[in-house]
Write a protein that holds these residues in place. Sequence first.
Motif, PDB file in Angstrom:
ATOM      1  N   VAL A  39     -12.697 -16.677  50.961  1.00  0.00           N
ATOM      2  CA  VAL A  39     -11.678 -17.108  50.011  1.00  0.00           C
ATOM      3  C   VAL A  39     -11.929 -18.563  49.646  1.00  0.00           C
ATOM      4  CG1 VAL A  39      -9.202 -17.488  49.645  1.00  0.00           C
ATOM      5  CG2 VAL A  39      -9.957 -15.546  51.013  1.00  0.00           C
ATOM      6  N   HIS A  40     -11.868 -18.850  48.344  1.00  0.00           N
ATOM      7  CA  HIS A  40     -11.882 -20.245  47.893  1.00  0.00           C
ATOM      8  C   HIS A  40     -10.484 -20.563  47.393  1.00  0.00           C
ATOM      9  CE1 HIS A  40     -13.219 -24.048  46.220  1.00  0.00           C
ATOM     10  NE2 HIS A  40     -12.410 -23.770  45.215  1.00  0.00           N
ATOM     11  N   ASN A  41      -9.862 -21.598  47.979  1.00  0.00           N
ATOM     12  CA  ASN A  41      -8.527 -22.000  47.565  1.00  0.00           C
ATOM     13  C   ASN A  41      -8.644 -23.265  46.723  1.00  0.00           C
ATOM     14  OD1 ASN A  41      -5.853 -22.730  47.248  1.00  0.00           O
ATOM     15  ND2 ASN A  41      -5.312 -22.265  49.374  1.00  0.00           N
ATOM     16  N   TYR A  42      -8.332 -23.155  45.443  1.00  0.00           N
ATOM     17  CA  TYR A  42      -8.366 -24.298  44.541  1.00  0.00           C
ATOM     18  C   TYR A  42      -7.248 -25.288  44.838  1.00  0.00           C
ATOM     19  CZ  TYR A  42     -11.511 -21.827  41.280  1.00  0.00           C
ATOM     20  OH  TYR A  42     -12.566 -21.193  40.692  1.00  0.00           O
ATOM     21  N   GLY A  43      -6.197 -24.829  45.504  1.00  0.00           N
ATOM     22  CA  GLY A  43      -5.014 -25.663  45.634  1.00  0.00           C
ATOM     23  C   GLY A  43      -4.315 -25.674  44.282  1.00  0.00           C
ATOM     24  N   THR A  44      -3.840 -26.855  43.873  1.00  0.00           N
ATOM     25  CA  THR A  44      -3.198 -26.990  42.568  1.00  0.00           C
ATOM     26  C   THR A  44      -4.187 -27.619  41.598  1.00  0.00           C
ATOM     27  OG1 THR A  44      -1.048 -27.226  43.614  1.00  0.00           O
ATOM     28  CG2 THR A  44      -1.231 -27.970  41.341  1.00  0.00           C
ATOM     29  N   VAL A  45      -4.403 -26.947  40.482  1.00  0.00           N
ATOM     30  CA  VAL A  45      -5.365 -27.384  39.470  1.00  0.00           C
ATOM     31  C   VAL A  45      -4.601 -27.776  38.212  1.00  0.00           C
ATOM     32  CG1 VAL A  45      -7.379 -26.670  38.110  1.00  0.00           C
ATOM     33  CG2 VAL A  45      -7.014 -25.698  40.367  1.00  0.00           C
ATOM     34  N   PRO A  46      -4.942 -28.904  37.588  1.00  0.00           N
ATOM     35  CA  PRO A  46      -4.279 -29.248  36.327  1.00  0.00           C
ATOM     36  C   PRO A  46      -4.625 -28.233  35.235  1.00  0.00           C
ATOM     37  CG  PRO A  46      -5.778 -31.021  37.027  1.00  0.00           C
ATOM     38  CD  PRO A  46      -5.906 -29.899  38.002  1.00  0.00           C
TER      39      PRO A  46
END
Length: 153
Positions: A39-46
């Motif tokens: 899994v790749h978690n971007y977190g919060t992306v604009p």
Amino acid sequence: MKKLFISLSIAASAMLMNVNATAQTPVVTGPAISVDKEVHNYGTVPYGGNGTCEFKVTNTGTEPLILSKCKGSCGCTVPTCEPNPIAPGASTSISVKYDTKRPGPIDKSVSIHSNAVNEPVMVVRIKGTVEPDPNAPAPNGMPVKDQGGAPHN
């Protein structure tokens, strides 16, 4: 009798340790796939931000690994796979681009199809959240970036 029991216990322990050591390092004959993360978690992306990530794929087998197809779960998730065979012990990267002009939660998958004997179709995931479009009108008709503060009278 005690010596016999102790001897048998030592012999059984040695056999179990040998079996455990062998079980921890299985040898895969043929091509085998492994990834550095599932899994790749971007977190919060604009909104409109960088939606690219990579998965490192390694051939842990004894024959060349061929990635025949990489497919995103929707049109907003576009993976790019290495078309050339991956030699035993070698690695490559799969690049995944997510369309960050779609605000809200990200929970998508990428299917990696290959000739791997251990997992012919491996699925990896991307997760995170894309922030709202700062120029999108809010429910009251004002752009989101212009809202805030006390009302003007």
